[in-house]
Motif scaffolding. Structure first.
Motif, PDB file in Angstrom:
ATOM      1  N   LEU A 115       0.834  -1.206   0.000  1.00 42.40           N
ATOM      2  CA  LEU A 115       0.000   0.000   0.000  1.00 42.40           C
ATOM      3  C   LEU A 115       0.868   1.255   0.000  1.00 42.40           C
ATOM      4  O   LEU A 115       0.590   2.218  -0.721  1.00 42.40           O
ATOM      5  N   ILE A 116       1.906   1.257   0.805  1.00 37.65           N
ATOM      6  CA  ILE A 116       2.802   2.414   0.875  1.00 37.65           C
ATOM      7  C   ILE A 116       3.453   2.665  -0.486  1.00 37.65           C
ATOM      8  O   ILE A 116       3.541   3.807  -0.961  1.00 37.65           O
ATOM      9  N   VAL A 117       3.885   1.584  -1.138  1.00 34.53           N
ATOM     10  CA  VAL A 117       4.472   1.724  -2.480  1.00 34.53           C
ATOM     11  C   VAL A 117       3.444   2.273  -3.455  1.00 34.53           C
ATOM     12  O   VAL A 117       3.734   3.165  -4.269  1.00 34.53           O
ATOM     13  N   GLY A 118       2.208   1.751  -3.380  1.00 24.76           N
ATOM     14  CA  GLY A 118       1.150   2.217  -4.276  1.00 24.76           C
ATOM     15  C   GLY A 118       0.836   3.688  -4.094  1.00 24.76           C
ATOM     16  O   GLY A 118       0.658   4.422  -5.073  1.00 24.76           O
ATOM     17  N   VAL A 119       0.777   4.136  -2.844  1.00 25.83           N
ATOM     18  CA  VAL A 119       0.507   5.549  -2.585  1.00 25.83           C
ATOM     19  C   VAL A 119       1.659   6.410  -3.096  1.00 25.83           C
ATOM     20  O   VAL A 119       1.443   7.482  -3.671  1.00 25.83           O
ATOM     21  N   GLY A 120       2.890   5.926  -2.910  1.00 22.86           N
ATOM     22  CA  GLY A 120       4.049   6.657  -3.440  1.00 22.86           C
ATOM     23  C   GLY A 120       3.985   6.803  -4.955  1.00 22.86           C
ATOM     24  O   GLY A 120       4.265   7.878  -5.509  1.00 22.86           O
ATOM     25  N   LEU A 121       3.589   5.727  -5.650  1.00 19.10           N
ATOM     26  CA  LEU A 121       3.455   5.788  -7.105  1.00 19.10           C
ATOM     27  C   LEU A 121       2.326   6.718  -7.522  1.00 19.10           C
ATOM     28  O   LEU A 121       2.433   7.427  -8.534  1.00 19.10           O
ATOM     29  N   GLN A 122       1.242   6.716  -6.744  1.00 18.04           N
ATOM     30  CA  GLN A 122       0.122   7.600  -7.064  1.00 18.04           C
ATOM     31  C   GLN A 122       0.535   9.068  -6.935  1.00 18.04           C
ATOM     32  O   GLN A 122       0.204   9.895  -7.792  1.00 18.04           O
ATOM     33  N   ILE A 123       1.260   9.383  -5.871  1.00 21.53           N
ATOM     34  CA  ILE A 123       1.741  10.759  -5.703  1.00 21.53           C
ATOM     35  C   ILE A 123       2.719  11.120  -6.808  1.00 21.53           C
ATOM     36  O   ILE A 123       2.688  12.239  -7.349  1.00 21.53           O
ATOM     37  N   ALA A 124       3.569  10.165  -7.189  1.00 20.21           N
ATOM     38  CA  ALA A 124       4.512  10.408  -8.294  1.00 20.21           C
ATOM     39  C   ALA A 124       3.765  10.688  -9.593  1.00 20.21           C
ATOM     40  O   ALA A 124       4.178  11.551 -10.391  1.00 20.21           O
ATOM     41  N   SER A 125       2.638   9.974  -9.817  1.00 24.67           N
ATOM     42  CA  SER A 125       1.855  10.208 -11.044  1.00 24.67           C
ATOM     43  C   SER A 125       1.267  11.607 -11.058  1.00 24.67           C
ATOM     44  O   SER A 125       1.180  12.246 -12.122  1.00 24.67           O
ATOM     45  N   ILE A 126       0.871  12.113  -9.876  1.00 23.35           N
ATOM     46  CA  ILE A 126       0.328  13.473  -9.792  1.00 23.35           C
ATOM     47  C   ILE A 126       1.415  14.490 -10.121  1.00 23.35           C
ATOM     48  O   ILE A 126       1.191  15.447 -10.881  1.00 23.35           O
ATOM     49  N   VAL A 127       2.610  14.278  -9.571  1.00 25.92           N
ATOM     50  CA  VAL A 127       3.727  15.194  -9.827  1.00 25.92           C
ATOM     51  C   VAL A 127       4.107  15.178 -11.307  1.00 25.92           C
ATOM     52  O   VAL A 127       4.300  16.231 -11.936  1.00 25.92           O
ATOM     53  N   LEU A 128       4.195  13.968 -11.895  1.00 25.90           N
ATOM     54  CA  LEU A 128       4.555  13.863 -13.307  1.00 25.90           C
ATOM     55  C   LEU A 128       3.471  14.462 -14.204  1.00 25.90           C
ATOM     56  O   LEU A 128       3.788  15.028 -15.261  1.00 25.90           O
ATOM     57  N   ARG A 129       2.219  14.346 -13.805  1.00 27.13           N
ATOM     58  CA  ARG A 129       1.131  14.983 -14.571  1.00 27.13           C
ATOM     59  C   ARG A 129       1.320  16.495 -14.584  1.00 27.13           C
ATOM     60  O   ARG A 129       1.083  17.153 -15.593  1.00 27.13           O
ATOM     61  N   GLY A 130       1.754  17.041 -13.446  1.00 24.28           N
ATOM     62  CA  GLY A 130       2.025  18.473 -13.393  1.00 24.28           C
ATOM     63  C   GLY A 130       3.122  18.881 -14.347  1.00 24.28           C
ATOM     64  O   GLY A 130       3.020  19.910 -15.037  1.00 24.28           O
ATOM     65  N   PHE A 131       4.187  18.085 -14.398  1.00 24.98           N
ATOM     66  CA  PHE A 131       5.277  18.386 -15.339  1.00 24.98           C
ATOM     67  C   PHE A 131       4.807  18.255 -16.787  1.00 24.98           C
ATOM     68  O   PHE A 131       5.191  19.040 -17.656  1.00 24.98           O
ATOM     69  N   ALA A 132       3.951  17.243 -17.052  1.00 25.46           N
ATOM     70  CA  ALA A 132       3.484  17.011 -18.430  1.00 25.46           C
ATOM     71  C   ALA A 132       2.591  18.144 -18.918  1.00 25.46           C
ATOM     72  O   ALA A 132       2.610  18.487 -20.108  1.00 25.46           O
ATOM     73  N   PHE A 188      -8.720  15.714 -10.457  1.00 34.18           N
ATOM     74  CA  PHE A 188      -9.360  15.920  -9.152  1.00 34.18           C
ATOM     75  C   PHE A 188      -9.554  14.587  -8.427  1.00 34.18           C
ATOM     76  O   PHE A 188      -9.239  14.468  -7.238  1.00 34.18           O
ATOM     77  N   VAL A 189     -10.093  13.588  -9.129  1.00 31.23           N
ATOM     78  CA  VAL A 189     -10.332  12.289  -8.503  1.00 31.23           C
ATOM     79  C   VAL A 189      -9.010  11.647  -8.094  1.00 31.23           C
ATOM     80  O   VAL A 189      -8.908  11.019  -7.029  1.00 31.23           O
ATOM     81  N   THR A 190      -7.978  11.801  -8.919  1.00 34.03           N
ATOM     82  CA  THR A 190      -6.661  11.269  -8.565  1.00 34.03           C
ATOM     83  C   THR A 190      -6.144  11.901  -7.284  1.00 34.03           C
ATOM     84  O   THR A 190      -5.625  11.207  -6.390  1.00 34.03           O
ATOM     85  N   MET A 191      -6.298  13.214  -7.164  1.00 33.28           N
ATOM     86  CA  MET A 191      -5.851  13.911  -5.961  1.00 33.28           C
ATOM     87  C   MET A 191      -6.684  13.496  -4.746  1.00 33.28           C
ATOM     88  O   MET A 191      -6.145  13.276  -3.657  1.00 33.28           O
ATOM     89  N   ALA A 192      -7.998  13.386  -4.910  1.00 30.05           N
ATOM     90  CA  ALA A 192      -8.872  13.027  -3.789  1.00 30.05           C
ATOM     91  C   ALA A 192      -8.583  11.618  -3.286  1.00 30.05           C
ATOM     92  O   ALA A 192      -8.537  11.378  -2.069  1.00 30.05           O
ATOM     93  N   THR A 193      -8.388  10.667  -4.200  1.00 37.20           N
ATOM     94  CA  THR A 193      -8.086   9.300  -3.768  1.00 37.20           C
ATOM     95  C   THR A 193      -6.712   9.228  -3.118  1.00 37.20           C
ATOM     96  O   THR A 193      -6.513   8.459  -2.163  1.00 37.20           O
ATOM     97  N   ALA A 194      -5.763  10.018  -3.603  1.00 41.97           N
ATOM     98  CA  ALA A 194      -4.450  10.062  -2.961  1.00 41.97           C
ATOM     99  C   ALA A 194      -4.561  10.596  -1.537  1.00 41.97           C
ATOM    100  O   ALA A 194      -3.919  10.085  -0.612  1.00 41.97           O
ATOM    101  N   ALA A 195      -5.393  11.618  -1.344  1.00 44.06           N
ATOM    102  CA  ALA A 195      -5.609  12.160   0.006  1.00 44.06           C
ATOM    103  C   ALA A 195      -6.248  11.116   0.916  1.00 44.06           C
ATOM    104  O   ALA A 195      -5.873  10.988   2.088  1.00 44.06           O
ATOM    105  N   ALA A 196      -7.221  10.361   0.375  1.00 43.19           N
ATOM    106  CA  ALA A 196      -7.863   9.311   1.168  1.00 43.19           C
ATOM    107  C   ALA A 196      -6.846   8.249   1.579  1.00 43.19           C
ATOM    108  O   ALA A 196      -6.855   7.777   2.728  1.00 43.19           O
ATOM    109  N   MET A 197      -5.964   7.880   0.670  1.00 41.64           N
ATOM    110  CA  MET A 197      -4.968   6.863   0.978  1.00 41.64           C
ATOM    111  C   MET A 197      -3.948   7.375   1.997  1.00 41.64           C
ATOM    112  O   MET A 197      -3.530   6.639   2.901  1.00 41.64           O
ATOM    113  N   LEU A 198      -3.556   8.635   1.877  1.00 43.36           N
ATOM    114  CA  LEU A 198      -2.588   9.199   2.819  1.00 43.36           C
ATOM    115  C   LEU A 198      -3.168   9.270   4.230  1.00 43.36           C
ATOM    116  O   LEU A 198      -2.494   8.916   5.207  1.00 43.36           O
TER     117      LEU A 198
END
Length: 261
Positions: free
Chosen positions: A21-38, A50-60
Motif C-alpha cells: 500500500l505504501i508503495v502504491g501511494v508513493g506511485l500515485q503521488i509520483a503520477s500526480i507530480v509527473l502529470r504536473g510536469f506534463a 481531481f479524482v486522482t488527488m482526492a483518492t491520494a488524500a484518502a490513501m494518505l
C-alpha cells in the motif's frame, strides 16, 4: 539460543500488504507530480486530476490513521471505494495532458481545488467508517455470527472504534472543505464579479458542508450520536459523490470543467 516465535501467516501477509500500500501511494503521488510536469501547470484542471488527488488524500489519511494492526482490516473497505474511483479516473474520466481553459489560469487553482480535493478524500474515509459502524453495531462482539455480513462484521474493530474514526476524520475534513468553499467564493469574486451565485456546484457543495455540520452537531448531541449521526454522515458522503459525478458530468454551470469529451 531462544528463537523468537514466528508471526502467524495472516499477520505476515498483512504487513506485506501494508508495505505494498505504501508503495502504491508513493506511485500515485509520483503520477500526480509527473502529470504536473506534463501539463506545465498544477495538476487539478479536470475531473481525472481531481479524482486522482482526492483518492491520494484518502490513501494518505488512511496510512496515518489505519496504521495500527487492529485497523488493518478496514483497508479492504477503503479500497473497495478507492480502487473503482481510480479505475474510473483512468478510463471514463481520463483527459489528455493539456493546458486548462483561461478561467482556470489563476493562482487560486492550486489553493482552492487542492483543499477541496483533500477534504473530499478524507470525507471518503469517514463515510466508509460510518457504513462499517452501522454494520458492526448490528453484530456486537461476543455474539454468535451468521451469514456473510455477520462474518465480515466479526473481523471489524468494535463499533465505538469505528465511530471515533468517522468522527476524527470528519473533524479534519470539515474545516478543510469549509475553507475550500470560502476560498472558492473569493476566487469567484475575482473571476466573475460575485462571491456567490447559486451555481449548481456551489449550491451542492454548500449543502454537503451543512450536512457534515449537522453530523458534527448530532455526534455531540445525546440521543443522536449513534446510528442517527452515522446516517447523517453517510448522507454527506452521498452528497459529495453526487457533487462530484452528477453535477460535473450531467448538470451544466460555471464550474463545468470536467474535461470530458
Amino acid at each position: 539460543v531462544i528463537e523468537a516465535p514466528r508471526k502467524p501467516w495472516s499477520e505476515r501477509l498483512g504487513n506485506m500488504a501494508f508495505a505494498l500500500l505504501i508503495v502504491g501511494v508513493g506511485l500515485q503521488i509520483a503520477s500526480i507530480v509527473l502529470r504536473g510536469f506534463a501539463t506545465d501547470r498544477f495538476p487539478l484542471g479536470n475531473m481525472y486530476e481531481f479524482v486522482t488527488m482526492a483518492t491520494a488524500a484518502a490513501m494518505l489519511i488512511g496510512l496515518v490513521l489505519l496504521r495500527k494492526q487492529s485497523y488493518r482490516s478496514l483497508w479492504v473497505f477503503v479500497l473497495v471505494v478507492v480502487i473503482p474511483l481510480m479505475f474510473m479516473a483512468a478510463t471514463v474520466l481520463y483527459a489528455d495532458a493539456a493546458p486548462v481553459v483561461p478561467a482556470l489560469r489563476s493562482f487560486w487553482l492550486p489553493i482552492h481545488v487542492t483543499i477541496v480535493a483533500t477534504g473530499s478524500g478524507i470525507f471518503l474515509v469517514s463515510g466508509v467508517a460510518s457504513l462499517l459502524f452501522l454494520l458492526r453495531i448490528r453484530q456486537p462482539k461476543g455474539e454468535e455470527t451468521s451469514g456473510f455480513w455477520g462474518k465480515v462484521a466479526e473481523r471489524l474493530p468494535d463499533a465505538q472504534t469505528l465511530d471515533r474514526l468517522a468522527y476524527k476524520t470528519t473533524i479534519i475534513a470539515f474545516p478543510l472543505f469549509g475553507a475550500g468553499v470560502i476560498l472558492g467564493a473569493i476566487w469567484a469574486e475575482a473571476a466573475w464579479g460575485r462571491f456567490w451565485g447559486w451555481d449548481p456546484k456551489e449550491t451542492v457543495s454548500f449543502i454537503a458542508w451543512v450536512i457534515y455540520a449537522a453530523y458534527l452537531h448530532a455526534r455531540a448531541t445525546s440521543g443522536w450520536r449513534d446510528t442517527r449521526a452515522a446516517w447523517i454522515n453517510i448522507a454527506g458522503f452521498v452528497a459529495m459523490l453526487f457533487n462530484l459525478f452528477i453535477i460535473n458530468m450531467v448538470v451544466s454551470g460555471l464550474h463545468s470543467y470536467a474535461g470530458l469529451n
